[in-house]
Design a protein around this motif. Structure first.
Motif: not given
Ligand SMILES: NC(=O)C1=CN([C@@H]2O[C@H](COP(=O)(O)OP(=O)(O)OC[C@H]3O[C@@H](n4cnc5c(N)ncnc54)[C@H](O)[C@@H]3O)[C@@H](O)[C@H]2O)[C@@H](O)CC1
Ligand SMILES: [K+]
Length: 522
Positions: A384-393, A399-402, A406-408
């Protein structure tokens, strides 16, 4: 009655529809014989009734009504008529020349009653409240001209606005603002929650959102969305049914899960404490906490019941290595809070464990450096990965995050992991399905909130002994619980009063309140 009202409400609260799906459902209803005009009449009546409760005539006598060309405008005209005959003073503004047939019929009838029709939106600015029926899910292009000016003026006026179905200007599927959008005080979403309500860009426009159920048969909804809809909302009854409650009266501590937390550093000892206290709130049977040895006394001070594993540490006060540990003892491992990015070997070791693992904060940055897909490819148990949007990037650079939803989905497809992306609308994606946490509070925007969530997720996974365990469901339950505790704490203490220790206190309060009030609060 084919379904009890309570079951209906509970199910309906979970659904989300796209415009296309709503149109398909609507077509089924019409094909089955419901006349279009009768449905508009029914919906308009329900909105008018709810409006009278929200804005009684005694306090909100003058009502301005914005009428669009489509059926959203038709709904608004039914509401205008119903309120007019009940004694409200109504002023209607219709910015478009051409109205659809049914909307035009309502317009003619309302005019014949002598309801005031105004030529300029400025004439609505002395109203007590405005009803927005310009556009619903039919909005398909940018708003311009006199429609733009009308919305701009209404927004500037500070008059409370009730939007029908959606705030006009918000695209129903993406939540994007098409040029300009009404800033609603209340939005009465019709029938089924539209996707727009779960997109963060729409939040500033929605105001308080309510669902107006107009009795769409559940069978029709399920036929269009499928038995296992791809996107759903996490709701109170759903989350509470996933909590490890009630406990078996003959249980013992070894039956209530054993969680290992690998957390903390001299610099971030608080993160270790908060994630541990989050885990404790789940009632976990056994809690082991691996921290740099120098942190042992402070952890014991907060959690005297925990097994604190003092690890060899670096000069910087980070975990140098894990002592010999039998990972098979644990039902789950949660790792990363306050770790710093140094212990990458430790994270690699944990990745080899044969149990579900939750990775947050520094553990995410470590695996971002190692390469997310490579790090997770050999795992046989859920990650299980639990990023906020900065970590996600950082984790998923391509993967685009707009669009967070869709990004998840793309991230879970790429990594195989359960992905939880934090934010005002937290999204959990796994195996082609997404769950959205529909409510939250900006009170959670402070250091430490995320550490508590990691502990909650780890604790709930470790305590869950269901053979058919749906891991994404459990992760979403933890996120729902976290948000609800913050909402309750913010209500009682203001948004400024939800420091992490207070949030921890409210975790258990909110579920005792929620599980007791489930019958009335869905
Ligand atoms: N689906 C259902 O089951 C029901 C829907 N109802 C209402 O019907 C609404 C949808 O009705 P419609 O499909 O007529 O859609 P709308 O009422 O949202 O408006 C669509 C009309 O606006 C025009 N339009 C779109 N974007 C524009 C723009 N930027 N500038 C100018 N004109 C624009 C379109 O060409 C079309 O004529 C719902 O939101 C709801 O309020 C209810 O009456 C009853 C039940
Ligand atoms: K509207």
């Amino acid at each position: 009655m084919p379904e009890t009202m309570r079951d209906r409400d509970r199910l309906l609260a979970r659904f989300l529809v796209s415009t296309e799906q709503m149109q398909q459902i609507e077509s089924k209803i019409f094909a089955a014989g419901m006349p279009v005009a009768a449905l508009m009449e029914k919906v308009g009546g329900l909105i008018a009734r709810r409006f009278q409760i929200l804005y009684p005539r005694t306090t909100h006598q003058r009502v301005g009504i914005l009428v669009g060309m489509g059926h959203n405008g038709g709904d608004a005209l039914v509401v205008a008529r119903e309120l007019y005959v009940r004694g409200y003073e109504i002023a209607i503004y219709v910015p478009s020349e051409q109205l659809s047939e049914l909307t035009n019929q309502h317009y003619c009838y309302v005019s014949s009653l002598g309801v005031r029709i105004v030529d300029n939106v400025k004439d609505l600015t002395d109203c007590d409240v405005i009803i927005d029926g310009l556009f619903g899910f039919g909005l398909n292009r940018e708003i311009s001209g006199n429609l733009f000016e009308a919305i701009e003026l209404v927004n500037k006026s500070q008059i409370p606005v009730v939007s029908i179905d959606l705030p006009s200007g918000i695209q129903a599927d993406t939540g994007c603002v098409l040029g300009i959008a009404i800033k609603a005080t209340v939005t009465l979403c019709l029938g089924i929650w539209k996707l727009a309500f779960i997109h963060e860009q729409a939040i500033a426009y929605l105001g308080r959102a309510e669902l107006i159920d107009f009795d769409i048969p559940l069978a029709d909804i399920q036929q269009i969305l499928g038995k296992q809809p791809t996107i759903t909302r996490m709701t109170a009854d759903r989350a509470i049914s996933n909590l490890p409650l009630p406990r078996s009266s003959i249980t013992h501590k070894y039956h209530e899960g054993h969680l290992l937390l690998v957390v903390g550093s001299a610099q971030y000892s608080g993160a270790a404490i908060l994630s541990s206290l989050g885990a404790r709130a789940t009632g976990i049977g056994m809690l082991s906490i691996a921290v740099p040895a120098s942190l042992k006394p402070v952890l014991l001070n907060y959690l005297p019941e925990a097994l604190i594993i003092g690890c060899p540490e670096t000069e910087a006060g980070t975990i140098k290595s894990l002592p010999e540990l039998d990972f098979n003892k644990y039902q789950a491992i949660a790792c990363g809070c306050g770790l710093t990015e140094r212990p990458s070997k430790v994270v690699k070791q944990i990745l080899a464990a044969n149990c579900p693992i939750v990775l947050d904060a520094d553990a995410l940055n470590i695996i971002a450096k190692l390469g997310t897909e490579i790090s997770l490819s050999n795992r046989s148990q859920p990650t299980i990965l639990t990023p906020h949007i900065g970590e996600f990037k950082r984790l998923f650079t391509k993967i685009p995050t707009t669009n967070k939803l869709g990004a998840a989905s793309a991230a879970t497809q790429a990594s195989g992991a359960v992905i939880l992306v934090k934010g005002a609308r937290t999204v959990i994606a796994h195996n082609g399905r997404s769950i959205v946490i529909p409510d939250s509070t900006p009170a959670l925007a402070r250091g430490g909130s995320g550490d508590i969530l990691t502990g909650l997720i780890g604790g709930l996974i470790a305590t869950d002994r269901r053979a058919d365990l749906d891991i994404a469901e459990v992760v979403a339950t933890a996120a729902w619980w976290h948000s609800q505790a913050a909402i309750l704490a913010a209500t009682e203490r203001s948004e400024l009063g939800v420091d992490p220790l207070t949030l921890i206190h409210y975790l258990n309060t909110v579920i005792s309140t929620d599980s007791n009030n489930l019958d009335c609060d869905i």
